[in-house]
Design a protein around this motif. Structure first.
Motif, PDB file in Angstrom:
ATOM      1  N   THR A 193      21.373  48.678  49.550  1.00 14.49           N
ATOM      2  CA  THR A 193      21.312  49.999  50.183  1.00 14.49           C
ATOM      3  C   THR A 193      20.554  49.952  51.504  1.00 14.49           C
ATOM      4  OG1 THR A 193      21.462  51.159  48.063  1.00 14.49           O
ATOM      5  CG2 THR A 193      20.459  52.350  49.906  1.00 14.49           C
ATOM      6  N   LEU A 194      19.419  49.295  51.494  1.00 21.31           N
ATOM      7  CA  LEU A 194      18.613  49.249  52.712  1.00 21.31           C
ATOM      8  C   LEU A 194      19.330  48.461  53.807  1.00 21.31           C
ATOM      9  CD1 LEU A 194      14.992  48.793  51.329  1.00 21.31           C
ATOM     10  CD2 LEU A 194      16.212  50.883  51.951  1.00 21.31           C
ATOM     11  N   THR A 195      19.992  47.407  53.418  1.00 25.60           N
ATOM     12  CA  THR A 195      20.740  46.629  54.405  1.00 25.60           C
ATOM     13  C   THR A 195      21.770  47.511  55.093  1.00 25.60           C
ATOM     14  OG1 THR A 195      20.517  44.606  53.104  1.00 25.60           O
ATOM     15  CG2 THR A 195      22.260  44.645  54.751  1.00 25.60           C
ATOM     16  N   ASP A 196      22.509  48.210  54.294  1.00 26.51           N
ATOM     17  CA  ASP A 196      23.559  49.052  54.838  1.00 26.51           C
ATOM     18  C   ASP A 196      22.987  50.181  55.692  1.00 26.51           C
ATOM     19  OD1 ASP A 196      26.265  48.832  54.859  1.00 26.51           O
ATOM     20  OD2 ASP A 196      26.606  50.351  53.315  1.00 26.51           O
ATOM     21  N   LEU A 197      21.922  50.760  55.202  1.00 26.22           N
ATOM     22  CA  LEU A 197      21.293  51.862  55.939  1.00 26.22           C
ATOM     23  C   LEU A 197      20.778  51.388  57.291  1.00 26.22           C
ATOM     24  CD1 LEU A 197      20.179  54.769  56.072  1.00 26.22           C
ATOM     25  CD2 LEU A 197      18.139  53.953  54.899  1.00 26.22           C
ATOM     26  N   LEU A 198      20.127  50.250  57.302  1.00 18.13           N
ATOM     27  CA  LEU A 198      19.535  49.776  58.549  1.00 18.13           C
ATOM     28  C   LEU A 198      20.563  49.152  59.486  1.00 18.13           C
ATOM     29  CD1 LEU A 198      16.197  48.250  57.194  1.00 18.13           C
ATOM     30  CD2 LEU A 198      16.524  50.381  58.480  1.00 18.13           C
ATOM     31  N   LEU A 199      21.629  48.656  58.908  1.00 13.43           N
ATOM     32  CA  LEU A 199      22.618  47.992  59.754  1.00 13.43           C
ATOM     33  C   LEU A 199      23.487  48.997  60.508  1.00 13.43           C
ATOM     34  CD1 LEU A 199      23.715  45.130  60.445  1.00 13.43           C
ATOM     35  CD2 LEU A 199      25.520  45.577  58.769  1.00 13.43           C
ATOM     36  N   THR A 200      24.042  49.931  59.774  1.00 15.16           N
ATOM     37  CA  THR A 200      24.977  50.853  60.428  1.00 15.16           C
ATOM     38  C   THR A 200      24.604  52.321  60.283  1.00 15.16           C
ATOM     39  OG1 THR A 200      26.352  50.807  58.452  1.00 15.16           O
ATOM     40  CG2 THR A 200      26.909  49.260  60.193  1.00 15.16           C
ATOM     41  N   GLY A 201      23.512  52.609  59.588  1.00 20.64           N
ATOM     42  CA  GLY A 201      23.032  53.986  59.530  1.00 20.64           C
ATOM     43  C   GLY A 201      23.858  54.892  58.657  1.00 20.64           C
ATOM     44  N   LEU A 202      23.482  56.138  58.680  1.00 13.56           N
ATOM     45  CA  LEU A 202      24.145  57.125  57.832  1.00 13.56           C
ATOM     46  C   LEU A 202      25.567  57.408  58.308  1.00 13.56           C
ATOM     47  CD1 LEU A 202      21.181  59.618  57.448  1.00 13.56           C
ATOM     48  CD2 LEU A 202      22.012  57.978  55.759  1.00 13.56           C
ATOM     49  N   ALA A 203      25.760  57.266  59.612  1.00 10.33           N
ATOM     50  CA  ALA A 203      27.075  57.590  60.154  1.00 10.33           C
ATOM     51  C   ALA A 203      27.985  56.368  60.235  1.00 10.33           C
ATOM     52  CB  ALA A 203      26.926  58.208  61.544  1.00 10.33           C
ATOM     53  N   GLY A 204      27.450  55.246  59.769  1.00 12.57           N
ATOM     54  CA  GLY A 204      28.211  54.007  59.890  1.00 12.57           C
ATOM     55  C   GLY A 204      29.596  54.102  59.266  1.00 12.57           C
ATOM     56  N   ASP A 205      30.498  53.402  59.863  1.00 17.72           N
ATOM     57  CA  ASP A 205      31.873  53.389  59.364  1.00 17.72           C
ATOM     58  C   ASP A 205      31.962  52.437  58.174  1.00 17.72           C
ATOM     59  OD1 ASP A 205      34.504  53.513  58.885  1.00 17.72           O
ATOM     60  OD2 ASP A 205      35.153  52.539  60.749  1.00 17.72           O
TER      61      ASP A 205
END
Lengths: 208, 208
Positions: A193-205
């Motif tokens: 979860t943290l990886t995804d959050l920090l990598l592309t954020g909440l708006a990430g595709d």
DNA sequence: GTCTATACCCTGATAGAC
DNA sequence: GTCTATCAGGGTATAGAC
């Protein structure tokens, strides 16, 4: 040849006994820090748990704080050894999912594996006078590697959300506090979860 | 008609004097919490700063903890009033930069404006037994609104980096700890950075 | 309600025998 | 080095006069 006590398995030299006591104190402190926390653990609790007398404590440490230093030193030695084994000292591009994830996973597992020390350091940091700036200092120095990687990225032309030091400290704050609050979490799930959050954020595709 | 003391500006009823003392204690506590922190502030420090006697404290509060509850109640009343004025209860789409920023900006300013209480709550949370789960509980309940917005997003079909509760708590952890560590920061700069970080992450495309 | 005074406990730290 | 015993200080909480 030094005198030995009659018949038993324990070694008997002064030095060895002293080392045993010291080790017993450290071990006892570790388990108490994890259970009740650093602030709520009194020196008398440690000596009692170690089966030693109160006075004996001061033969090895001048204070609870100094004992924590010793635990920290042990931790750093262990961490160094682990890195020497062939740590991922190569990770540099934090915009690469695998590398970012690896970085976060290592941070999380080190914190979890050394929870007694982690808890103690965190409580100690927060208990300090807020005006002292210790919290900022600790979090910043704890995220040096992260900051270096971010600076590297920026220097390579990749635009960052802001100042590398601020970002690094913010991430360190998130990791430290979350790990403190969530000791029994499934590490993989959290790191994902943290990886995804920090990598592309909440708006990430995330359609891919 | 109640008796009044000879000649001065102060009102003299018992009730009013009591209220004054209570207010003085709360005010003194506030400034001490901001300076030295909650843990390092003793009840005797509060009464001394308020110009009252030690014993007087217990006529109003059973403990330092109860005083903190009172401060917290004041804060919540103030916050409610502010929201009633016309708060941004409309923000829902956190993938919209303006709305996300607004959310973060409000959180940051509330924490900063009520720093004494913020500091006290944070220290109190961390000083609790780590095994009690209070840290997780506090952070989670502190981020309820955030979690609701995230859940809303997910239900609308937008994929999130993970469980809304975990994400919300992680963000709360970051905000709380960073605000604690960085009291004198330029709020706009911090909020800008965090907005960008949380919106599109480290790998976000910032070429536009 | 507020004050002064104090009892009490907990904790840190030391002294001295072994 | 380790123990027992003990002291000193700080902090909480109460008692009782005003």
């Amino acid at each position: 040849m030094p005198r030995r006590s009659a018949a038993e398995g324990e070694p008997a030299t002064r030095k060895e006994r002293a080392a045993q006591t010291r080790a017993a104190l450290l071990t006892a402190a570790r388990s108490l820090f994890a259970e009740r926390g650093y602030l709520n653990t009194k020196i008398t609790d440690i000596t009692a748990a170690a089966g030693r007398s109160t006075g004996s404590f001061y033969e090895h440490f001048a204070s609870k704080d100094e004992l924590l230093e010793a635990l920290l030193a042990d931790l750093e030695n262990a961490a160094d050894a682990r890195l020497a084994d062939g740590g991922p000292e190569t990770a540099h591009d934090l915009t690469d999912r695998a590398q970012l994830r690896e970085h976060l996973a290592i941070a999380w597992s080190v914190m979890s594996e050394h929870r007694p020390v982690t808890v103690a350091l965190f409580q100690s940091m927060i208990a300090a006078d807020p005006a002292s700036g210790r919290a900022w200092h600790d979090l910043t120095s704890r995220s040096e590697t992260l900051r270096d990687h971010l600076t590297y990225l920026r220097d390579r032309g990749h635009p960052l959300p802001g100042d590398p030091e601020l970002i690094g400290t913010a991430i360190a704050a998130m990791l430290s506090t979350l790990n403190y609050a969530l000791p029994d979490a499934d590490a993989d799930a959290v790191v994902d979860t943290l990886t995804d959050l920090l990598l592309t954020g909440l708006a990430g595709d995330r359609t891919a």
